[in-house]
Design a protein around this motif. Structure first.
Motif, PDB file in Angstrom:
ATOM      1  N   ASP A 142      -8.521  -7.614 -13.865  1.00  0.00           N
ATOM      2  CA  ASP A 142      -8.634  -6.160 -13.714  1.00  0.00           C
ATOM      3  C   ASP A 142      -9.455  -5.806 -12.483  1.00  0.00           C
ATOM      4  N   GLY A 182      -7.502  -5.767  -9.482  1.00  0.00           N
ATOM      5  CA  GLY A 182      -6.443  -4.773  -9.451  1.00  0.00           C
ATOM      6  C   GLY A 182      -5.064  -5.340  -9.690  1.00  0.00           C
ATOM      7  N   VAL A 208      -0.028  -9.235  -6.902  1.00  0.00           N
ATOM      8  CA  VAL A 208      -0.096  -7.785  -7.104  1.00  0.00           C
ATOM      9  C   VAL A 208       0.226  -7.458  -8.563  1.00  0.00           C
ATOM     10  N   ALA A 209       1.281  -8.074  -9.072  1.00  0.00           N
ATOM     11  CA  ALA A 209       1.712  -7.834 -10.454  1.00  0.00           C
ATOM     12  C   ALA A 209       2.410  -9.075 -10.972  1.00  0.00           C
ATOM     13  N   ALA A 250       0.816  -1.220   0.000  1.00  0.00           N
ATOM     14  CA  ALA A 250       0.000   0.000   0.000  1.00  0.00           C
ATOM     15  C   ALA A 250       0.846   1.265   0.000  1.00  0.00           C
ATOM     16  N   ILE A 255      -1.844  -6.256 -11.883  1.00  0.00           N
ATOM     17  CA  ILE A 255      -1.106  -5.933 -13.102  1.00  0.00           C
ATOM     18  C   ILE A 255      -0.707  -7.272 -13.716  1.00  0.00           C
ATOM     19  N   PRO A 293       3.537   3.760  -4.521  1.00  0.00           N
ATOM     20  CA  PRO A 293       2.664   4.456  -5.477  1.00  0.00           C
ATOM     21  C   PRO A 293       2.487   3.641  -6.754  1.00  0.00           C
ATOM     22  N   THR A 294       1.300   3.700  -7.340  1.00  0.00           N
ATOM     23  CA  THR A 294       0.995   2.908  -8.529  1.00  0.00           C
ATOM     24  C   THR A 294       1.956   3.200  -9.673  1.00  0.00           C
ATOM     25  N   ASP A 295       2.289   4.476  -9.869  1.00  0.00           N
ATOM     26  CA  ASP A 295       3.186   4.803 -10.978  1.00  0.00           C
ATOM     27  C   ASP A 295       4.595   4.258 -10.735  1.00  0.00           C
ATOM     28  N   LEU A 316       5.203   1.462  -9.054  1.00  0.00           N
ATOM     29  CA  LEU A 316       5.081   0.029  -9.283  1.00  0.00           C
ATOM     30  C   LEU A 316       5.097  -0.283 -10.774  1.00  0.00           C
ATOM     31  N   ARG A 317       4.302   0.442 -11.533  1.00  0.00           N
ATOM     32  CA  ARG A 317       4.179   0.158 -12.962  1.00  0.00           C
ATOM     33  C   ARG A 317       5.394   0.618 -13.766  1.00  0.00           C
ATOM     34  N   LYS A 318       5.820   1.868 -13.563  1.00  0.00           N
ATOM     35  CA  LYS A 318       6.823   2.465 -14.434  1.00  0.00           C
ATOM     36  C   LYS A 318       8.256   2.175 -14.012  1.00  0.00           C
TER      37      LYS A 318
END
Length: 390
Positions: A341, A344, A385-386, A86, A346, A89-91, A93-95
């Motif tokens: 999706d 949540g 999570v991903a 938690a 990835i 941050p999502t960005d 994690l993704r980027k």
């Protein structure tokens, strides 16, 4: 656990359903003259090559390359961090993290363009005496630290407290396949020359103890097991570096590792025997293991209970319920994507071909875990999570 008598051999099965093709393979195994005591079939059982995946076979004085499989040393590793999902941050994690992992670790059939340092390869082996391993030394310096394809994956997960975990499923890459295929062919030719009572049709050709061929396979198999571990270690090192760059304060616990395709000398029922685990993991009392689910479902960190009836073994995962071809043909891409999706996650599903690794192609992991409650106890339940797939 149910016991069936097949060809006067006890077969102990930890599931109430075995597909017909896998049951035929189990029946074939019971015809082996060197089979020891009984067969153990794990709850994730499904059809393999010669021997079903999810099978545990103990032998007297023989090793069967197809009862180990071609991805020798394939297995799982996992690392727990001290960071809450938690708080990422999502960005980031993704980027940073997911993109960073993809940049550092070749996926599928890809390998490193440059040779990796030889310090990442196994040590303590006499490579000059290994025909296949010696021939592949130049190649494996570019394969170590790569994921591979099929059902291999990298997954970021969270436990019941929301703490981040890293999990990897991978094996010995092309090396294990070359070793497995080479010695299976050698065993087939030798068995034909000896007029072996083991039918070639069941694809369980063997190498007898104390032969040069047995010794050669055993040494190359052990190298593959060590190489697969080195492969997972290097990937985990690179993933930790990517995450550390994104979250400098994060810490990592020691890596848990467990293999599920190998043969080993072990003592059972008062005798030293060769235990083949093909899609099964060691669950000796106190041993910490990993039983992953499918894409989008839970995975488990477990502790072995040392049940002698399974030769101290447990499942290696959920186990397939649909072949790759059937999954691509029958599963609904839209439904699988919508489910992931909604959670949540990835994920790695992009097209219909990806259905071969969708959760709908696998057994229910909760049922699998429940069926082996006498083999392992659950320590930690992990949720995805991903996901990165090979």
């Amino acid at each position: 656990m149910e016991v069936k008598m097949i060809n006067n051999c006890p077969v102990k099965i930890w599931t109430d359903y075995v597909e017909k093709s896998a049951m035929r393979q189990i029946e074939n195994l019971t015809t082996l003259p060197f089979l020891f005591h009984h067969l153990a079939i794990m709850p994730d059982v499904h059809t393999g090559m010669g021997m079903p995946i999810g099978g545990v076979l103990a032998c007297k004085d023989a090793v069967i390359p197809n009862a180990v499989g071609v991805d020798i040393g394939c297995g799982m590793c996992a690392v727990k961090t001290n960071w809450k999902v938690a708080d990422i941050p999502t960005d980031v994690l993704r980027k940073q993290i997911m993109r960073g992992i993809r940049k550092r670790i070749p996926l599928g059939m890809d390998h490193h363009k440059e040779a990796q340092d030889e310090k990442y390869l196994p040590t303590g082996h006499d490579i000059d005496k290994m025909e296949i391993v010696k021939r592949r030394q130049e190649y494996i310096t570019k394969e170590v630290g790569t994921l591979g394809g099929g059902n291999h994956f990298i997954e970021l997960q969270k436990d019941e407290t929301g703490t981040l975990w890293i999990m990897i499923h991978s094996g010995s890459r092309n090396l294990g396949k070359l070793v497995g295929d080479y010695y299976n062919e050698k065993a087939k030719k030798l068995n034909e020359r000896w007029y072996s009572v083991v039918s070639p049709d069941i694809r369980l050709s063997f190498l007898p103890l104390r032969t040069d061929e047995f010794n050669a396979y055993w040494q190359e198999m052990k190298y593959c097991v060590d190489f697969a571990l080195c492969n997972r270690k290097l990937m985990m090192k690179r993933i930790e570096e990517v995450i550390k760059d994104a979250i400098p304060e994060i810490g990592f616990e020691p890596m848990i590792n467990i293999a599920h395709n190998y043969a080993a000398w072990e003592r059972h029922y008062g005798q030293d025997v060769i235990v083949h685990r093909k899609g099964a993991t060691l669950a000796r009392e106190g041993v910490i293991g990993i039983i992953p689910g499918s894409q989008g479902t839970a995975s488990y960190i477990v502790e072995g209970l040392g049940n002698p009836e399974s030769f101290c073994s447990c499942s290696h995962g959920a186990g397939r319920t649909l072949s790759r071809t059937a999954a691509i043909r029958d599963l609904n891409l839209k439904e699988e994507v919508e489910r992931l999706d909604a959670l949540g996650i990835i994920h790695a599903i992009r097209n219909q071909n990806d259905m071969q690794e969708a959760s709908g192609a696998y057994k229910d992991i909760e049922t699998v875990i429940a069926n082996e409650a006498d083999l392992v106890k659950v320590k930690t339940r992990l949720l995805p999570v991903a996901v990165i797939k090979g």
